[in-house]
Design an enzyme around this catalytic site. Sequence first.
Site, PDB file in Angstrom:
ATOM      1  N   HIS A  78      -4.238 107.208 -46.213  1.00  0.00           N
ATOM      2  CA  HIS A  78      -5.083 106.327 -47.144  1.00  0.00           C
ATOM      3  C   HIS A  78      -4.787 104.674 -46.888  1.00  0.00           C
ATOM      4  O   HIS A  78      -5.938 104.016 -46.750  1.00  0.00           O
ATOM      5  CB  HIS A  78      -4.816 106.780 -48.470  1.00  0.00           C
ATOM      6  CG  HIS A  78      -5.705 106.236 -49.715  1.00  0.00           C
ATOM      7  ND1 HIS A  78      -7.161 106.555 -49.643  1.00  0.00           N
ATOM      8  CD2 HIS A  78      -5.738 105.498 -50.560  1.00  0.00           C
ATOM      9  CE1 HIS A  78      -7.685 105.972 -50.399  1.00  0.00           C
ATOM     10  NE2 HIS A  78      -6.820 105.390 -51.253  1.00  0.00           N
ATOM     11  N   ASN A 125       9.521 133.325 -61.980  1.00  0.00           N
ATOM     12  CA  ASN A 125       9.307 131.892 -62.738  1.00  0.00           C
ATOM     13  C   ASN A 125       8.598 130.976 -61.883  1.00  0.00           C
ATOM     14  O   ASN A 125       8.671 129.757 -62.231  1.00  0.00           O
ATOM     15  CB  ASN A 125      10.794 131.495 -63.301  1.00  0.00           C
ATOM     16  CG  ASN A 125      11.567 131.161 -62.068  1.00  0.00           C
ATOM     17  OD1 ASN A 125      11.331 131.275 -60.809  1.00  0.00           O
ATOM     18  ND2 ASN A 125      12.731 130.518 -62.584  1.00  0.00           N
ATOM     19  N   GLU A 157       9.985 129.591 -59.034  1.00  0.00           N
ATOM     20  CA  GLU A 157      10.777 129.178 -57.618  1.00  0.00           C
ATOM     21  C   GLU A 157      10.310 129.841 -56.356  1.00  0.00           C
ATOM     22  O   GLU A 157       9.886 130.805 -56.347  1.00  0.00           O
ATOM     23  CB  GLU A 157      12.075 129.477 -58.193  1.00  0.00           C
ATOM     24  CG  GLU A 157      12.823 128.476 -59.148  1.00  0.00           C
ATOM     25  CD  GLU A 157      14.133 128.940 -59.555  1.00  0.00           C
ATOM     26  OE1 GLU A 157      15.027 129.616 -58.642  1.00  0.00           O
ATOM     27  OE2 GLU A 157      14.487 128.569 -60.592  1.00  0.00           O
ATOM     28  N   ASP A 217     -15.403 107.616 -44.348  1.00  0.00           N
ATOM     29  CA  ASP A 217     -14.090 107.422 -45.252  1.00  0.00           C
ATOM     30  C   ASP A 217     -12.595 108.393 -44.894  1.00  0.00           C
ATOM     31  O   ASP A 217     -13.136 109.218 -43.888  1.00  0.00           O
ATOM     32  CB  ASP A 217     -14.396 107.969 -46.752  1.00  0.00           C
ATOM     33  CG  ASP A 217     -13.738 107.091 -48.046  1.00  0.00           C
ATOM     34  OD1 ASP A 217     -12.821 106.514 -47.576  1.00  0.00           O
ATOM     35  OD2 ASP A 217     -14.582 107.177 -49.125  1.00  0.00           O
ATOM     36  N   ARG A 265     -15.189  99.763 -60.417  1.00  0.00           N
ATOM     37  CA  ARG A 265     -14.703 100.806 -61.174  1.00  0.00           C
ATOM     38  C   ARG A 265     -14.180 100.373 -62.311  1.00  0.00           C
ATOM     39  O   ARG A 265     -13.954  99.380 -62.721  1.00  0.00           O
ATOM     40  CB  ARG A 265     -13.491 101.451 -60.288  1.00  0.00           C
ATOM     41  CG  ARG A 265     -14.015 102.210 -59.158  1.00  0.00           C
ATOM     42  CD  ARG A 265     -12.864 102.887 -58.574  1.00  0.00           C
ATOM     43  NE  ARG A 265     -12.878 103.393 -57.188  1.00  0.00           N
ATOM     44  CZ  ARG A 265     -13.285 104.720 -57.185  1.00  0.00           C
ATOM     45  NH1 ARG A 265     -13.402 105.353 -58.113  1.00  0.00           N
ATOM     46  NH2 ARG A 265     -13.446 105.290 -55.844  1.00  0.00           N
ATOM     47  N   ARG A 289      -2.932 108.366 -52.298  1.00  0.00           N
ATOM     48  CA  ARG A 289      -3.281 107.066 -53.209  1.00  0.00           C
ATOM     49  C   ARG A 289      -2.657 106.482 -54.250  1.00  0.00           C
ATOM     50  O   ARG A 289      -3.127 105.461 -54.768  1.00  0.00           O
ATOM     51  CB  ARG A 289      -4.747 108.030 -53.854  1.00  0.00           C
ATOM     52  CG  ARG A 289      -5.869 108.007 -53.025  1.00  0.00           C
ATOM     53  CD  ARG A 289      -6.842 109.063 -53.659  1.00  0.00           C
ATOM     54  NE  ARG A 289      -6.426 110.353 -54.001  1.00  0.00           N
ATOM     55  CZ  ARG A 289      -7.175 111.387 -54.205  1.00  0.00           C
ATOM     56  NH1 ARG A 289      -8.471 111.164 -54.686  1.00  0.00           N
ATOM     57  NH2 ARG A 289      -6.972 112.680 -54.477  1.00  0.00           N
ATOM     58  N   LYS A 347     -18.739  98.199 -54.663  1.00  0.00           N
ATOM     59  CA  LYS A 347     -18.805  98.762 -56.226  1.00  0.00           C
ATOM     60  C   LYS A 347     -17.807  98.305 -56.992  1.00  0.00           C
ATOM     61  O   LYS A 347     -16.771  97.982 -56.677  1.00  0.00           O
ATOM     62  CB  LYS A 347     -18.517 100.304 -55.671  1.00  0.00           C
ATOM     63  CG  LYS A 347     -17.214 100.775 -55.133  1.00  0.00           C
ATOM     64  CD  LYS A 347     -16.696 102.199 -55.032  1.00  0.00           C
ATOM     65  CE  LYS A 347     -15.552 102.422 -54.505  1.00  0.00           C
ATOM     66  NZ  LYS A 347     -15.255 103.629 -54.005  1.00  0.00           N
ATOM     67  N   GLY A 407     -16.232 113.846 -54.686  1.00  0.00           N
ATOM     68  CA  GLY A 407     -17.326 113.714 -53.942  1.00  0.00           C
ATOM     69  C   GLY A 407     -18.529 112.787 -54.766  1.00  0.00           C
ATOM     70  O   GLY A 407     -19.552 112.516 -54.193  1.00  0.00           O
ATOM     71  N   GLY A 408     -17.956 112.281 -55.850  1.00  0.00           N
ATOM     72  CA  GLY A 408     -18.812 111.507 -56.701  1.00  0.00           C
ATOM     73  C   GLY A 408     -19.105 110.073 -55.878  1.00  0.00           C
ATOM     74  O   GLY A 408     -20.328 109.755 -55.969  1.00  0.00           O
TER      75      GLY A 408
END
EC number: 2.7.6.1
Length: 326
Positions: free
Chosen positions: A138, A45, A47, A230, A204, A104, A202, A236-237
């Site tokens: 991050h 299942n 676990e 980074d 978003r 993030r 940039k 990868g965009g």
Amino acid sequence: MSFKVGTPKKNLMLFSGRAHPELAEEVAKHLNVSITPQSAYDFANGEIFVRFEESVRGCDAFVMQSATAPINQWIMEQLLMVDALKRASAKRITVIMPFYPYARQDKKHKGREPISARLIADLFKVAGADRIMTVDLHTAQIQGFFDGPVDHLFAQNTLARYIKDNYPTDNIVVVSPDAGRTKLAEKWADDLGGVPIAFIHKTRDPLRPNEVVANRVVGEVEDKLCVVIDDMVDTGGTIAKAVRQLLDEGASDVVMAATHGVLSGPARERLQGSGAREVIFTNTLPIPDDKRYPGMTVLSIAPLLARAIQQVFEDGSVTSLFDGDA
């Protein structure tokens, strides 16, 4: 009845989850120890069961796991390993997460959202972790989410050394892919001998994750070798767009350096088609052959992890690995 007098010898033991055994094996070689044998398997299942095959009583335990896909399974396995160590009387438990999962999600952008990076820290604390070791968070404030020591290691030395060894540094400009990473770009610029920096401004759409709307370059990049830096590359965009933007603005060449190659979905195709001369990662996460291509270089983070483990075990200074005598 007689008692032995004296201090018991400290005992370093290294444990590895199943997500990235190659990295753990490499770390073990550098430390000249072997990974403690364990049985770990999944029930029908889903676990997970974990049991160590040797006594761990009184040991200084280091538990490694790289949070790759399926990410939640590997987090759970590492939590169970920590719990097993705590219940088997390990003296100190250090959780090694080369890539910190959910990093993030470190703040609420809107109401009714979780702060998942904090929850991860709480889970490991409750499971029994005494300290956490991780590479290139991050955001640095995640260190404060865990109530205990956090060894925050930096891959920059490893990546920057590779750049210095393979590219002439007299024509380099360090490029941050967004305004938020300019501090990191400045550290890189110092490391490469005081080269200039630029960044990509940039915008978003907050309702569409992983998608960038518009870019413009701030700084001089014409006829320069641009080193885009980074902490991670996921789909990868962002990076592919940044590389194209820099080439459009007259950069002579673009090299990309990031610590964590998450490389989800179309990442390989995007990086390969971006026009970047070389893309450099470390192996904090496993990067299988099907995600690689000839222009990708993967450097090992194992020597750095091994040195940090040694310092923690010997009660030495982890900071000294980065700041000389600090």
